[in-house]
Design a protein around this motif. Structure first.
Motif, PDB file in Angstrom:
ATOM      1  N   MET A 132       0.849  -1.186   0.000  1.00 21.71           N
ATOM      2  CA  MET A 132       0.000   0.000   0.000  1.00 21.71           C
ATOM      3  C   MET A 132       0.894   1.249   0.000  1.00 21.71           C
ATOM      4  O   MET A 132       1.723   1.416   0.886  1.00 21.71           O
ATOM      5  CB  MET A 132      -0.919   0.008   1.224  1.00 21.71           C
ATOM      6  N   PHE A 133       0.720   2.101  -1.001  1.00 17.28           N
ATOM      7  CA  PHE A 133       1.494   3.336  -1.141  1.00 17.28           C
ATOM      8  C   PHE A 133       0.846   4.390  -0.251  1.00 17.28           C
ATOM      9  O   PHE A 133      -0.340   4.694  -0.394  1.00 17.28           O
ATOM     10  CB  PHE A 133       1.495   3.767  -2.598  1.00 17.28           C
ATOM     11  N   LYS A 134       1.624   4.966   0.665  1.00 17.39           N
ATOM     12  CA  LYS A 134       1.072   5.893   1.652  1.00 17.39           C
ATOM     13  C   LYS A 134       1.603   7.303   1.421  1.00 17.39           C
ATOM     14  O   LYS A 134       2.818   7.514   1.347  1.00 17.39           O
ATOM     15  CB  LYS A 134       1.435   5.431   3.067  1.00 17.39           C
ATOM     16  N   VAL A 135       0.680   8.262   1.311  1.00 18.15           N
ATOM     17  CA  VAL A 135       1.023   9.652   1.049  1.00 18.15           C
ATOM     18  C   VAL A 135       0.506  10.523   2.185  1.00 18.15           C
ATOM     19  O   VAL A 135      -0.657  10.406   2.593  1.00 18.15           O
ATOM     20  CB  VAL A 135       0.401  10.146  -0.277  1.00 18.15           C
ATOM     21  N   ALA A 136       1.371  11.411   2.688  1.00 15.58           N
ATOM     22  CA  ALA A 136       0.947  12.405   3.668  1.00 15.58           C
ATOM     23  C   ALA A 136       0.845  13.762   2.976  1.00 15.58           C
ATOM     24  O   ALA A 136       1.790  14.189   2.307  1.00 15.58           O
ATOM     25  CB  ALA A 136       1.939  12.474   4.819  1.00 15.58           C
ATOM     26  N   VAL A 137      -0.294  14.417   3.126  1.00 14.93           N
ATOM     27  CA  VAL A 137      -0.490  15.766   2.590  1.00 14.93           C
ATOM     28  C   VAL A 137      -0.496  16.740   3.761  1.00 14.93           C
ATOM     29  O   VAL A 137      -1.408  16.707   4.598  1.00 14.93           O
ATOM     30  CB  VAL A 137      -1.799  15.881   1.785  1.00 14.93           C
ATOM     31  N   ILE A 138       0.540  17.591   3.808  1.00 13.23           N
ATOM     32  CA  ILE A 138       0.682  18.572   4.878  1.00 13.23           C
ATOM     33  C   ILE A 138      -0.021  19.858   4.442  1.00 13.23           C
ATOM     34  O   ILE A 138       0.299  20.436   3.417  1.00 13.23           O
ATOM     35  CB  ILE A 138       2.167  18.877   5.150  1.00 13.23           C
ATOM     36  N   GLY A 139      -0.982  20.310   5.235  1.00  9.39           N
ATOM     37  CA  GLY A 139      -1.744  21.507   4.862  1.00  9.39           C
ATOM     38  C   GLY A 139      -2.928  21.155   3.988  1.00  9.39           C
ATOM     39  O   GLY A 139      -3.209  21.823   2.990  1.00  9.39           O
ATOM     40  N   ALA A 140      -3.638  20.112   4.375  1.00  6.39           N
ATOM     41  CA  ALA A 140      -4.711  19.564   3.535  1.00  6.39           C
ATOM     42  C   ALA A 140      -5.957  20.426   3.510  1.00  6.39           C
ATOM     43  O   ALA A 140      -6.830  20.223   2.653  1.00  6.39           O
ATOM     44  CB  ALA A 140      -5.075  18.153   4.011  1.00  6.39           C
ATOM     45  N   SER A 141      -6.073  21.412   4.407  1.00  3.25           N
ATOM     46  CA  SER A 141      -7.305  22.204   4.469  1.00  3.25           C
ATOM     47  C   SER A 141      -7.230  23.482   3.638  1.00  3.25           C
ATOM     48  O   SER A 141      -8.210  24.206   3.536  1.00  3.25           O
ATOM     49  CB  SER A 141      -7.630  22.564   5.922  1.00  3.25           C
ATOM     50  N   GLY A 142      -6.087  23.770   3.038  1.00  6.00           N
ATOM     51  CA  GLY A 142      -5.920  25.006   2.284  1.00  6.00           C
ATOM     52  C   GLY A 142      -6.413  24.914   0.857  1.00  6.00           C
ATOM     53  O   GLY A 142      -6.879  23.864   0.396  1.00  6.00           O
ATOM     54  N   LEU A 143      -6.274  26.005   0.131  1.00  7.42           N
ATOM     55  CA  LEU A 143      -6.754  26.098  -1.247  1.00  7.42           C
ATOM     56  C   LEU A 143      -6.181  24.984  -2.121  1.00  7.42           C
ATOM     57  O   LEU A 143      -6.921  24.301  -2.833  1.00  7.42           O
ATOM     58  CB  LEU A 143      -6.374  27.470  -1.822  1.00  7.42           C
ATOM     59  N   LEU A 144      -4.864  24.816  -2.079  1.00  7.21           N
ATOM     60  CA  LEU A 144      -4.238  23.757  -2.879  1.00  7.21           C
ATOM     61  C   LEU A 144      -4.378  22.397  -2.212  1.00  7.21           C
ATOM     62  O   LEU A 144      -4.641  21.397  -2.889  1.00  7.21           O
ATOM     63  CB  LEU A 144      -2.760  24.081  -3.102  1.00  7.21           C
ATOM     64  N   GLY A 145      -4.228  22.357  -0.907  1.00  7.97           N
ATOM     65  CA  GLY A 145      -4.291  21.079  -0.197  1.00  7.97           C
ATOM     66  C   GLY A 145      -5.600  20.343  -0.427  1.00  7.97           C
ATOM     67  O   GLY A 145      -5.616  19.121  -0.626  1.00  7.97           O
ATOM     68  N   ARG A 146      -6.719  21.066  -0.430  1.00  7.62           N
ATOM     69  CA  ARG A 146      -8.018  20.409  -0.644  1.00  7.62           C
ATOM     70  C   ARG A 146      -8.088  19.787  -2.035  1.00  7.62           C
ATOM     71  O   ARG A 146      -8.626  18.696  -2.214  1.00  7.62           O
ATOM     72  CB  ARG A 146      -9.159  21.410  -0.456  1.00  7.62           C
ATOM     73  N   ALA A 147      -7.566  20.502  -3.038  1.00  7.27           N
ATOM     74  CA  ALA A 147      -7.598  19.973  -4.398  1.00  7.27           C
ATOM     75  C   ALA A 147      -6.728  18.732  -4.506  1.00  7.27           C
ATOM     76  O   ALA A 147      -7.109  17.742  -5.158  1.00  7.27           O
ATOM     77  CB  ALA A 147      -7.128  21.044  -5.382  1.00  7.27           C
ATOM     78  N   VAL A 148      -5.559  18.756  -3.870  1.00  2.00           N
ATOM     79  CA  VAL A 148      -4.667  17.589  -3.903  1.00  2.00           C
ATOM     80  C   VAL A 148      -5.319  16.394  -3.226  1.00  2.00           C
ATOM     81  O   VAL A 148      -5.314  15.272  -3.762  1.00  2.00           O
ATOM     82  CB  VAL A 148      -3.314  17.936  -3.239  1.00  2.00           C
ATOM     83  N   VAL A 149      -5.906  16.624  -2.053  1.00  2.00           N
ATOM     84  CA  VAL A 149      -6.589  15.536  -1.345  1.00  2.00           C
ATOM     85  C   VAL A 149      -7.722  14.972  -2.196  1.00  2.00           C
ATOM     86  O   VAL A 149      -7.899  13.755  -2.301  1.00  2.00           O
ATOM     87  CB  VAL A 149      -7.110  16.025   0.019  1.00  2.00           C
ATOM     88  N   GLY A 150      -8.497  15.845  -2.829  1.00  2.00           N
ATOM     89  CA  GLY A 150      -9.603  15.386  -3.669  1.00  2.00           C
ATOM     90  C   GLY A 150      -9.130  14.510  -4.813  1.00  2.00           C
ATOM     91  O   GLY A 150      -9.779  13.508  -5.156  1.00  2.00           O
ATOM     92  N   GLU A 151      -7.995  14.866  -5.409  1.00  2.00           N
ATOM     93  CA  GLU A 151      -7.440  14.073  -6.506  1.00  2.00           C
ATOM     94  C   GLU A 151      -6.876  12.743  -6.002  1.00  2.00           C
ATOM     95  O   GLU A 151      -7.138  11.682  -6.588  1.00  2.00           O
ATOM     96  CB  GLU A 151      -6.344  14.873  -7.215  1.00  2.00           C
ATOM     97  N   LEU A 152      -6.121  12.783  -4.912  1.00  2.00           N
ATOM     98  CA  LEU A 152      -5.466  11.566  -4.423  1.00  2.00           C
ATOM     99  C   LEU A 152      -6.463  10.590  -3.808  1.00  2.00           C
ATOM    100  O   LEU A 152      -6.223   9.377  -3.814  1.00  2.00           O
ATOM    101  CB  LEU A 152      -4.389  11.929  -3.396  1.00  2.00           C
ATOM    102  N   ALA A 153      -7.562  11.103  -3.278  1.00  2.00           N
ATOM    103  CA  ALA A 153      -8.562  10.226  -2.660  1.00  2.00           C
ATOM    104  C   ALA A 153      -9.187   9.278  -3.677  1.00  2.00           C
ATOM    105  O   ALA A 153      -9.768   8.248  -3.298  1.00  2.00           O
ATOM    106  CB  ALA A 153      -9.644  11.061  -1.981  1.00  2.00           C
ATOM    107  N   ARG A 154      -9.063   9.612  -4.960  1.00  2.00           N
ATOM    108  CA  ARG A 154      -9.606   8.726  -5.996  1.00  2.00           C
ATOM    109  C   ARG A 154      -8.677   7.560  -6.325  1.00  2.00           C
ATOM    110  O   ARG A 154      -9.046   6.679  -7.097  1.00  2.00           O
ATOM    111  CB  ARG A 154      -9.904   9.543  -7.260  1.00  2.00           C
ATOM    112  N   GLN A 155      -7.470   7.586  -5.746  1.00  3.68           N
ATOM    113  CA  GLN A 155      -6.530   6.472  -5.962  1.00  3.68           C
ATOM    114  C   GLN A 155      -6.815   5.413  -4.899  1.00  3.68           C
ATOM    115  O   GLN A 155      -6.329   5.499  -3.785  1.00  3.68           O
ATOM    116  CB  GLN A 155      -5.088   6.978  -5.864  1.00  3.68           C
TER     117      GLN A 155
END
Length: 304
Positions: free
Chosen positions: A1-24
Motif C-alpha cells: 500500500m502506497f502511503k502519502v501524507a499531505v501537509i496543509g490539507a485544508s488550504g486552497l491547494l491542499g483540498r484539491a490535492v486531497v480530492g485528486e489523491l482520494a480517488r486512488q
C-alpha cells in the motif's frame, strides 16, 4: 500500500490535492491541518519540529506533499519571521524527517523566486526575488535541497480554484470589488485594477493532477527530483482577470486599468514559468480559465 501524507490539507491547494489523491483507491492518504482540521485529518503545527518528527515517524509515509505555507506577500513583508518559520524552517524539518524515513518529498514553491524581468523562466534560471515572500520561498527551496536527496520543488504561479471564501485566492478576492462597481449597485464606484503585472492563473485541480502524476512516478521507482515547474498558459493582468470574472458573473462592472504598480509590497512584472520538464514527461492538464472560473463560481455563487 502506497502511503502519502499531505501537509496543509485544508488550504486552497491542499483540498484539491486531497480530492485528486482520494480517488486512488490503492493508496493510503494521511492529511494534516492546523487551523481547520477535519474529521479525517491530523492536527499538526509544522513550526514544531519535534511534532513533525513524531508525525513522520508515526505515520511512516512513502511520500510527503507540503501544501502548507505563508503565501500572502503583504503578510510576509510585514512579518518575515512568520514567513521564515512556515516557508523555510518547517520545510527543513519536514525534509529532514522525510530523509530519515526514505520518503520522497514534494514542496510547493512560487514564481516569485524570480524578479520578473526576463521571462519565461526555466527551472535552472537564476532566482532573484524582490520581496520577502519570494526570498522565504527560495530559502525554503534551498532548505529542502540541503536536507534530503529525495525531494522535488514544484514552482507554481497565481493559484485559484474551489474556495471557502472570496479572499482565499487572489483571483476570487476581486469579486466583491467587481460587484460593488456594477452600475446596478447602490453607490457604485469604479474599481481600479492593476493592468501592469502579468500573471498566469493556474487552476488548483490541474495542479493536483500534476501532483498525482509525480507521486505515481515515485511509486514506480522513477521519482522526479530537483526543480519542476507548472503554470497555466493564459497571460493576464489583474484587470484582465476582473473583466473575465465580470463576464462570468454577468455583472456590468465599471473597471479602470491602472498601468503602473501601486502595491506597497513589490511584485514582479512577469514571472512566466516554463513547464517543459513536466510536459516532456507527459504530465499536466490545463483547464481554460473561463471554464475553470465558472466551475469555481458555480460552487460558491456570489450572494451580493
Amino acid at each position: 500500500m502506497f502511503k502519502v501524507a499531505v501537509i496543509g490539507a485544508s488550504g486552497l491547494l491542499g483540498r484539491a490535492v486531497v480530492g485528486e489523491l482520494a480517488r486512488q483507491h490503492d493508496w493510503q492518504l494521511v492529511q494534516t491541518a492546523l487551523n481547520h482540521p477535519g474529521p479525517q485529518s491530523v492536527r499538526l503545527d509544522i513550526r514544531d519540529a519535534d511534532a513533525v518528527t513524531r508525525f513522520v515517524e508515526g505515520e511512516q509515509p512513502d511520500a510527503i506533499v507540503i501544501a502548507a505555507a505563508e503565501r500572502r506577500p503583504d503578510v510576509c513583508e510585514h512579518d518575515p519571521a512568520l514567513a521564515r518559520a512556515l516557508n523555510v524552517d518547517a520545510v527543513r524539518a519536514i525534509a529532514s524527517a522525510a530523509q530519515r524515513r526514505g520518503a520522497w518529498l514534494l514542496s510547493i514553491s512560487t514564481d516569485y523566486v524570480f524578479d520578473g524581468t526576463q521571462p519565461p523562466y526555466h527551472g535552472d534560471a537564476t532566482p532573484s526575488p524582490i520581496n520577502a515572500y519570494g526570498r522565504s520561498k527560495l530559502d525554503g527551496e534551498r532548505a529542502l535541497a540541503e536536507s534530503t536527496d529525495l525531494g522535488c520543488v514544484l514552482r507554481l504561479p497565481l493559484l485559484f480554484g474551489p474556495i471557502v471564501g472570496w479572499q482565499e485566492s487572489a483571483v476570487t478576492s476581486l469579486v466583491p470589488a467587481i460587484a460593488a462597481s456594477a452600475s446596478a449597485a447602490p453607490d457604485a464606484k469604479a474599481a481600479m485594477m492593476d493592468a501592469w503585472a502579468i500573471r498566469y492563473p493556474t487552476y488548483t485541480p490541474d495542479v493536483a493532477v500534476v501532483v498525482r502524476q509525480l507521486l505515481e512516478r515515485h511509486a514506480r521507482g522513477e521519482a522526479v527530483c530537483g526543480t519542476a515547474q507548472w503554470s497555466g498558459d493564459e497571460p493576464m493582468t489583474k484587470y484582465d482577470i476582473a473583466q473575465r470574472l465580470a463576464d462570468a458573473l454577468q455583472i456590468d462592472a465599471q473597471l479602470v486599468p491602472q498601468h503602473t504598480p501601486t502595491d506597497s509590497t513589490p511584485r514582479p512584472h512577469n514571472c512566466h514559468l516554463d513547464s517543459s520538464r513536466l510536459e516532456a514527461l507527459g504530465m499536466g492538464r490545463r483547464t481554460p480559465f473561463d471554464t475553470a472560473i465558472r466551475q469555481v463560481l458555480a460552487q460558491f455563487p456570489w450572494r451580493g
